[in-house]
Write a protein that holds these residues in place. Structure first.
Motif: not given
Length: 271
Positions: A2, A4, A8, A19-20, A23, A27, A116, A119
C-alpha cells in the motif's frame, strides 16, 4: 504494497505523517502474514506490537484531527468523530492478554481487511476534504458543471453533469423558505441521487474494466465509500432539522464529487 501517494495528502503535515505511519503499519501486517519463515513466537510478538501501534494511532491521531477540525469549525467534524469511534472500538476490542498465535494471525487477517478498506473509505474519501469543504448551498454557481470538471470521456462527463443537476435540484428545493413542508419532495430527490449515483459508478467501473485501467480497484473502494455515506443519511434527523441538515449534506456531497472528479476521474484514460 500500500503506497501513500499524493492522492492521500491533506496538506496538513502532522496528519499526513501519521497517515504515512498507518500505511507503514498495514504493510508490516501484510509482510508478517506473507512470511512463512517466522517462528510462532515472532508472529505473536509482532502481532501484539502492531495492535499496540494501532491502539496508539487511534488514541493520538484522531485527537489531532478532531482538534484541528474543531479549531477551523469544519462541518464534517461530527461525521468524522463517529467514524473515528468505530475504528477505535475495533482496535480496542482486541485483548492482548489472551492472544495466542492462532488468535494473533486471525486478528491480523481481520485488521488487514478492515484497514485496507479504511485507507480508501476514510482517508481518501473524508480526510482529504479536511479544511477544504466549500459552502456551496448558498452559491448555485458552484453547483454548475463546467469545463474544468471534464474528463474527456463523453458519457462520464454527461453523467457527472446530471449528478450536478440533481444536487442543484435538491439545493433549490431546500432554499424555498416559504414553501409548505418539502420533506416528500426532498426525499424523492435524494432517492434519485442515490439511484443515479449507483448507475454512474457501475457505468464508470465497466468502462475502466474494459480499458484495463490499473486504478479500478481504488475507484471501486472510493465509490463504495460514497454509497455508504449516501445510505447513512438519516431521514428522521432531516425531518427535524430540514434546512440545516440538507445544507450540510449538499456541501459534503458536492465537495466529495468535485474532489473525486478532479483527483481521480480525470486520471481515467480516454479510449
Amino acid at each position: 504494497m500500500y503506497q501513500f501517494t499524493d492522492d492521500c495528502l491533506t496538506g496538513l503535515a502532522t496528519i499526513d505523517e501519521e497517515h504515512r505511519q498507518l500505511f507503514k503499519t498495514i504493510n508490516e501486517i501484510a509482510d508478517i502474514l506473507a512470511d512463512e519463515s517466522r517462528s510462532a513466537e515472532e508472529v505473536l510478538g509482532s502481532a501484539k506490537n502492531l495492535i499496540r501501534t494501532l491502539k496508539e494511532y487511534a488514541s493520538t491521531h484522531f485527537a489531532h484531527e478532531e482538534e484541528y477540525m474543531n479549531k477551523i469549525h469544519d462541518p464534517e467534524l461530527l461525521r468524522q468523530k463517529k467514524e473515528h469511534a468505530v475504528f477505535t472500538g475495533k482496535v480496542n476490542s482486541v485483548d492482548l492478554e489472551t492472544m495466542d498465535v492462532s488468535k494473533g494471525i486471525r486478528v491480523l487477517h481481520e485488521m488487514m481487511e478492515y484497514l485496507s478498506l479504511w485507507l480508501y473509505r476514510h482517508i481518501l474519501s473524508s480526510d482529504t476534504l479536511i479544511g477544504k469543504i466549500q459552502v456551496v448551498h448558498n452559491n448555485p454557481v458552484l453547483l454548475t458543471f463546467s469545463d474544468k470538471y471534464c474528463t474527456g470521456v463523453d458519457f462520464i462527463d454527461r453523467e457527472h453533469m446530471r449528478l450536478f443537476e440533481i444536487l442543484a435540484d435538491l439545493n433549490g428545493l431546500n432554499q424555498k423558505e416559504y414553501a409548505s413542508d418539502r420533506y416528500d419532495a426532498i426525499v424523492d430527490v435524494i432517492e434519485e441521487l442515490k439511484d443515479y449515483t449507483v448507475k454512474h459508478f457501475q457505468d464508470e467501473e465497466r468502462y475502466m474494466q474494459d480499458i484495463h485501467y490499473e486504478g479500478l480497484a481504488v475507484q471501486k473502494n472510493l465509490h463504495q465509500s460514497f454509497i455508504d455515506k449516501m445510505d447513512s443519511i438519516n431521514l428522521d434527523d432531516m425531518d427535524e432539522n430540514q434546512q440545516v441538515y440538507i445544507d450540510v449534506l449538499i456541501d459534503f456531497l458536492a465537495n466529495w464529487l468535485i474532489n473525486h472528479i478532479m483527483k481521480m476521474d480525470q486520471k481515467i484514460p480516454v479510449r
